[in-house]
Design an enzyme around this catalytic site. Sequence first.
Site, PDB file in Angstrom:
ATOM      1  N   THR A 159       0.856  -1.190   0.000  1.00  0.00           N
ATOM      2  CA  THR A 159       0.000   0.000   0.000  1.00  0.00           C
ATOM      3  C   THR A 159       0.886   1.233   0.000  1.00  0.00           C
ATOM      4  O   THR A 159       1.717   1.412   0.890  1.00  0.00           O
ATOM      5  CB  THR A 159      -0.931  -0.024   1.226  1.00  0.00           C
ATOM      6  OG1 THR A 159      -1.697  -1.215   1.149  1.00  0.00           O
ATOM      7  CG2 THR A 159      -1.847   1.182   1.243  1.00  0.00           C
ATOM      8  N   HIS A 286      -7.552   4.286  -1.561  1.00  0.00           N
ATOM      9  CA  HIS A 286      -7.792   3.742  -0.225  1.00  0.00           C
ATOM     10  C   HIS A 286      -9.271   3.923   0.169  1.00  0.00           C
ATOM     11  O   HIS A 286      -9.598   4.187   1.324  1.00  0.00           O
ATOM     12  CB  HIS A 286      -6.886   4.441   0.794  1.00  0.00           C
ATOM     13  CG  HIS A 286      -6.375   3.552   1.890  1.00  0.00           C
ATOM     14  ND1 HIS A 286      -5.062   3.154   1.978  1.00  0.00           N
ATOM     15  CD2 HIS A 286      -7.001   2.977   2.948  1.00  0.00           C
ATOM     16  CE1 HIS A 286      -4.907   2.393   3.058  1.00  0.00           C
ATOM     17  NE2 HIS A 286      -6.072   2.266   3.666  1.00  0.00           N
TER      18      HIS A 286
HETATM   19  C1  FNR Z   1      -9.494  -0.273   4.079  1.00  0.00           C
HETATM   20  N1  FNR Z   1      -8.492  -0.302   3.116  1.00  0.00           N
HETATM   21  C2  FNR Z   1      -7.253  -0.807   3.444  1.00  0.00           C
HETATM   22  N2  FNR Z   1      -6.275  -0.827   2.516  1.00  0.00           N
HETATM   23  C3  FNR Z   1      -5.058  -1.329   2.812  1.00  0.00           C
HETATM   24  O1  FNR Z   1      -4.201  -1.333   1.945  1.00  0.00           O
HETATM   25  N3  FNR Z   1      -4.801  -1.828   4.052  1.00  0.00           N
HETATM   26  C4  FNR Z   1      -5.726  -1.843   5.041  1.00  0.00           C
HETATM   27  O2  FNR Z   1      -5.469  -2.312   6.147  1.00  0.00           O
HETATM   28  C5  FNR Z   1      -6.995  -1.286   4.746  1.00  0.00           C
HETATM   29  N4  FNR Z   1      -7.962  -1.229   5.701  1.00  0.00           N
HETATM   30  C6  FNR Z   1      -9.212  -0.727   5.390  1.00  0.00           C
HETATM   31  C7  FNR Z   1     -10.194  -0.704   6.360  1.00  0.00           C
HETATM   32  C8  FNR Z   1     -11.473  -0.262   6.043  1.00  0.00           C
HETATM   33  C9  FNR Z   1     -12.516  -0.254   7.101  1.00  0.00           C
HETATM   34  C10 FNR Z   1     -11.772   0.165   4.719  1.00  0.00           C
HETATM   35  C11 FNR Z   1     -13.146   0.619   4.335  1.00  0.00           C
HETATM   36  C12 FNR Z   1     -10.780   0.164   3.763  1.00  0.00           C
HETATM   37  C13 FNR Z   1      -8.764   0.137   1.725  1.00  0.00           C
HETATM   38  C14 FNR Z   1      -9.282  -1.021   0.876  1.00  0.00           C
HETATM   39  O3  FNR Z   1      -8.282  -1.959   0.604  1.00  0.00           O
HETATM   40  C15 FNR Z   1      -9.806  -0.532  -0.476  1.00  0.00           C
HETATM   41  O4  FNR Z   1      -8.824   0.252  -1.101  1.00  0.00           O
HETATM   42  C16 FNR Z   1     -11.088   0.279  -0.353  1.00  0.00           C
HETATM   43  O5  FNR Z   1     -11.916  -0.234   0.662  1.00  0.00           O
HETATM   44  C17 FNR Z   1     -11.843   0.269  -1.677  1.00  0.00           C
HETATM   45  O6  FNR Z   1     -12.944   1.094  -1.620  1.00  0.00           O
HETATM   46  P1  FNR Z   1     -14.455   0.585  -1.323  1.00  0.00           P
HETATM   47  O7  FNR Z   1     -14.658  -0.679  -2.135  1.00  0.00           O
HETATM   48  O8  FNR Z   1     -14.530   0.352   0.142  1.00  0.00           O
HETATM   49  O9  FNR Z   1     -15.265   1.730  -1.792  1.00  0.00           O
END
Ligand code: FNR
Length: 397
Positions: A159, A286
């Site tokens: 990430t 994200h």
């Molecule tokens: C995330 N996302 C995320 N990304 C990542 O690289 N590591 C992580 O630990 C997390 N944790 C996380 C927690 C929560 C509660 C959310 C909502 C999102 C981002 C995730 O991988 C992704 O990029 C997004 O959730 C995509 O968008 P939508 O589908 O939620 O709209």
Amino acid sequence: PHDLNCLTISELEKLAADRMDKQTRDYYNEGADSGSTLAENIAAYQKYRIRPRVLRDISSIDTSVNIFGHRNSIPLGVAPTAMQCLAHDDGELATARACKQMGVVMGLSSFSTTSLEDVKGALGEHPGALQLYLFEEREHSRKLIQRAKKAGYKAVMLTVDTPVLGRRNLEIRNQFKLPSHLKVANFNRDDDDDDQGVKIKDKIASTNEGRKRSSETESPKRTPPTGPITFHTHAPNPTLNWERDITWLQSQCHPEMQVWVKGIATAEDALLACHHGVDGIIVSNHGGRQLNGALATIDALPEVVEAVRSQSKNIPVHIDGGVRHGTDVFKALALGADFVWVGRPVLWGLAYKGQEGVELALKLLEDEFRLCMGLAGVTRVEDIGKEYLVKMDRSGF
Ligand code: FNR
């Protein structure tokens, strides 16, 4: 058989909201600052309309694609989201079982509330990818990567949109804290000893002392985080850079695991990713949780695709953010993405009914995607191209 209470992802969102405590609901659902990028990730899909073709014999539709050497039932995977035991006691295990059942690849957050080994156990031969935050203290990351390799993960997704944490106001107001019965399961374990039997945390304390001293001459202000590894202290790493970190990561992962970067949003960075030999790119902001005001991902996708396709080595381009319907998957593919990932809808499914709820979320998206393909006159995923879309101008919005 339908769940008559829940025929759409937006109904699932509402059902889930009632089942989560306030802290969890706010943490899962919010975006950074005013949340405009989160909202735009979703709304931007509406700018595109589908140009359906007819009389094409769509009696046999194949929605599947290859990913990580496996056949995935639809061009969609479960994005890594942290701390899934907040939504349901079975947390990441429920998600893993649902992914396996539905033939959908799973991304696991480093900050999961179930260990990566247990999640891989639930996945069995089914493919998983581990999301990584590269820590300033390299030893932590090195260990995690070795464990992922041993467990059989196919890829790591680094990430890259989190050099510092985005401002999430509800999280701040709620003073978000993992309840005491849950833990970030991949870190701070009693068996985190190094080969000499020295406790990792003692080792780190001494390494950090050394770092602090040597870095004092270069940059007196910078002190890498110490103490137990938590999302808020360790996930953001402002020192990350292409030259040193991507090369290091590749040396740790290859050849057993691919290295992907998650959080690319511009053509410039897509070219750099190609230049540094990454195995794939995920266009992501994200889920609107980092830089508010950033472009919606579907709006950033075309420039990234164009940049990557201009290179001699064609690497896959994936996208996440705001996918709430099967037609969104179709639109993303038509704009050049090879695959999409969904975050929140899976968490809502988990909160609604654990494994069954995640399967429901994936099934809704699969059914909608299949229906969309049929009604648009396409029978194979690789045939979904930009001729199936038209972008409306403002007045058509
Ligand atoms: C995330 N996302 C995320 N990304 C990542 O690289 N590591 C992580 O630990 C997390 N944790 C996380 C927690 C929560 C509660 C959310 C909502 C999102 C981002 C995730 O991988 C992704 O990029 C997004 O959730 C995509 O968008 P939508 O589908 O939620 O709209």
